[in-house]
Design a protein around this motif. Structure first.
Motif, mmCIF file in Angstrom:
data_model
loop_
_atom_site.group_PDB
_atom_site.id
_atom_site.type_symbol
_atom_site.label_atom_id
_atom_site.label_comp_id
_atom_site.label_asym_id
_atom_site.label_seq_id
_atom_site.Cartn_x
_atom_site.Cartn_y
_atom_site.Cartn_z
ATOM 1 N N ASN A 1 0.852 -1.191 0.000
ATOM 2 C CA ASN A 1 0.000 0.000 0.000
ATOM 3 C C ASN A 1 0.886 1.239 0.000
ATOM 4 N N TYR A 2 0.536 2.211 -0.845
ATOM 5 C CA TYR A 2 1.332 3.425 -0.984
ATOM 6 C C TYR A 2 0.418 4.642 -0.864
ATOM 7 N N THR A 3 0.735 5.515 0.085
ATOM 8 C CA THR A 3 0.002 6.762 0.274
ATOM 9 C C THR A 3 0.782 7.893 -0.369
ATOM 10 N N LEU A 4 0.138 8.608 -1.273
ATOM 11 C CA LEU A 4 0.814 9.685 -1.983
ATOM 12 C C LEU A 4 1.033 10.889 -1.072
ATOM 13 N N GLU A 5 2.070 11.640 -1.351
ATOM 14 C CA GLU A 5 2.342 12.879 -0.626
ATOM 15 C C GLU A 5 1.134 13.808 -0.737
ATOM 16 N N ASN A 6 0.804 14.489 0.364
ATOM 17 C CA ASN A 6 -0.387 15.334 0.339
ATOM 18 C C ASN A 6 -0.229 16.525 1.274
ATOM 19 N N THR A 7 -1.166 17.457 1.156
ATOM 20 C CA THR A 7 -1.145 18.693 1.940
ATOM 21 C C THR A 7 -2.468 18.864 2.668
ATOM 22 N N LEU A 8 -2.385 19.305 3.896
ATOM 23 C CA LEU A 8 -3.568 19.577 4.705
ATOM 24 C C LEU A 8 -3.632 21.077 4.961
ATOM 25 N N THR A 9 -4.768 21.676 4.671
ATOM 26 C CA THR A 9 -4.946 23.111 4.904
ATOM 27 C C THR A 9 -5.527 23.347 6.299
ATOM 28 N N SER A 10 -4.890 24.230 7.042
ATOM 29 C CA SER A 10 -5.343 24.565 8.389
ATOM 30 C C SER A 10 -5.687 26.052 8.457
ATOM 31 N N LYS A 11 -6.975 26.350 8.660
ATOM 32 C CA LYS A 11 -7.418 27.733 8.838
ATOM 33 C C LYS A 11 -7.444 28.022 10.334
ATOM 34 N N ASN A 12 -6.541 28.879 10.769
ATOM 35 C CA ASN A 12 -6.310 29.107 12.195
ATOM 36 C C ASN A 12 -6.902 30.432 12.669
ATOM 37 N N THR A 13 -7.442 30.406 13.869
ATOM 38 C CA THR A 13 -7.854 31.637 14.558
ATOM 39 C C THR A 13 -7.270 31.610 15.963
ATOM 40 N N ARG A 14 -6.804 32.787 16.431
ATOM 41 C CA ARG A 14 -6.219 32.912 17.770
ATOM 42 C C ARG A 14 -6.867 34.072 18.495
ATOM 43 N N ASN A 15 -7.193 33.834 19.750
ATOM 44 C CA ASN A 15 -7.844 34.837 20.593
ATOM 45 C C ASN A 15 -7.053 34.969 21.884
ATOM 46 N N ILE A 16 -6.494 36.158 22.149
ATOM 47 C CA ILE A 16 -5.749 36.424 23.383
ATOM 48 C C ILE A 16 -6.556 37.405 24.225
ATOM 49 N N ALA A 17 -6.756 37.061 25.510
ATOM 50 C CA ALA A 17 -7.645 37.874 26.351
ATOM 51 C C ALA A 17 -7.204 37.804 27.815
ATOM 52 N N THR A 18 -7.627 38.786 28.585
ATOM 53 C CA THR A 18 -7.525 38.695 30.041
ATOM 54 C C THR A 18 -8.851 38.144 30.547
#
Length: 416
Positions: free
Chosen positions: A224-241
């Motif tokens: 079994n052979y898995t081809l090279e691939n890319t995963l897209t990550s849509k990131n959000t960051r929230n910094i708060a007190t």
């Protein structure tokens, strides 16, 4: 009856798979989380060896196997996990129940089709570092979520001994992490929340071969052979007190900053090769090796200078024994007894230490009387990680239950 069970289970388990917290490993903080075993309880009980051309069990590790199915097959399985996480000074216990797979296989002569849903990775950790020292910052880290795969595969039987196949997998999921930092006696702290929405597509190709040594013995191989691939990550960051009470319930959030970004996570190709020898419906012993180059799984929120991602590699040995497949007088003789050993180099390197996984597997295949369906039970004991270099070691025990339900769905009518 089996059709009704399949429809009901699909509706229920497809919902459960998105909400489950499938790990308690601190190492799930890194990359896309703790990568789960891809395969059925039958395969897992043999340490991942899945080399025989089976007509009534789905093999999720090689799409070429779909061509060998003789009956419509529905497979689902889950695991109950207990883990003891220990360092040099203390230990903690955790328990999880998780869905492992939901799949359907359909035979169409020389062609077989398989589709389903597999939770691929899981994030689930709760870590606290709290002291009474007013000069020391206390910290608490939480993480949840993971990556799922919906797959569709096709296998084609070239002849009675050789089959090929390919599948497409749509990856989706989200990972949420929270870190809280505060000082003892001060009711206001700082919070950072991250969310990563993951998506992408990857492809597998595979082949399976069988040859007779004599009237009883067969040799098997699987690639079994898995081809090279890319995963897209849509990131959000929230910094708060934040303000919190003694129970660490957060309130009165004052947002300091919000950020968003898109990151491409690169996954290298992966190759798995298995081989075995045995007597059909009697016994089998086989081995499996898998390898892939170093990946780039670190995201913006879990990238660290003391963490790296090296090459992945695994070696496993496993097999089964069935005393008498056709026995009518003894149920015990129709039970399939399975076992295996595995060693896995995960590729994760923390503080210069490679995070490896070693395990022993056992299992039973219990036939359902009057049918060709069966219930499979698997047991796994293992150790992951190390207490060296300030890290933690996980000693885990898994109990897995899987169902392989078979029926004839497509029968051509001979009489109108």
């Amino acid at each position: 009856m089996i059709k009704k069970i399949i429809i009901s289970a699909c509706l229920l388990l497809s919902l459960v798979s998105f909400a489950q917290e499938g790990t308690s490993s601190p190492y799930s903080y890194y990359g896309i989380g703790d990568v789960r075993f891809k395969g059925t309880v039958e395969n897992r009980s043999m340490a991942g060896v899945a080399v025989e051309q089976d007509s009534i069990h789905i093999n999720l590790q090689n799409p070429a196997s779909f061509a060998n199915l003789k009956f419509t097959t529905f497979a689902l399985g889950g695991t109950y996990n207990t883990t003891t996480v220990k360092s040099d000074s203390k230990s903690e216990k955790a328990r999880r129940t998780m869905l492992d797979y939901l799949a359907v296989g359909l035979p169409f002569g020389k062609v077989g089709v398989g589709f389903g849903l597999i939770p691929y990775s899981s994030v689930g950790y709760k870590i606290e570092s709290i002291t009474d020292d007013a000069n020391t910052n206390n910290r608490r880290y939480n993480g949840s979520g993971g990556l799922n795969k919906a797959f569709l595969g096709v296998g084609y039987k070239i002849n009675s001994n050789f089959s090929i196949g390919a599948d497409a997998q749509y990856n989706f999921g989200k990972i949420e992490t929270t870190s809280l930092e505060f000082i003892t006696g001060v009711p206001v702290g700082t919070s950072e929340k991250n969310r990563a929405d993951l998506s992408g597509v990857n492809f597998d190709i595979g082949a399976m071969f069988k040859a007779k040594l004599n009237n009883k013995l067969n040799v098997y191989s699987s690639l079994n052979y898995t081809l090279e691939n890319t995963l897209t990550s849509k990131n959000t960051r929230n910094i708060a007190t934040v303000a919190y009470n003694s129970g660490f319930d957060l309130s009165a959030v004052d947002i300091l900053a919000e950020q968003s970004s898109v990151v491409e996570l690169k996954f290298p190709s992966k190759i798995s090769l298995s081989a075995g020898i045995g007597e059909s419906q009697k016994w089998l012993i086989g081995g499996k090796v898998a390898y892939s180059k170093a990946s780039a799984q670190a995201n913006e929120y879990n990238n660290a200078s003391n963490v790296g991602y090296g090459k992945y590699g695994s070696v496993s040995l496993g097999g089964y024994f069935m005393p008498d497949y056709n026995s009518f007088s003894s149920y015990a003789k129709r039970i399939v007894y399975r076992g295996g050993l595995k060693y896995e180099k995960t590729g994760l390197v923390v503080n210069g230490e490679s995070i490896n996984d070693v395990g022993l597997t056992l299992g039973l295949g219990l036939p359902i009387t009057g049918t060709i369906s069966n219930v499979n039970i698997g047991f796994e004991l293992g150790k992951k990680g190390t207490t060296s270099a300030g890290l933690v070691q996980e000693n885990y025990a898994n109990i897995s239950i899987g169902f392989s339900l078979n029926d004839k769905w497509f029968v051509q009518r001979k009489f109108q």
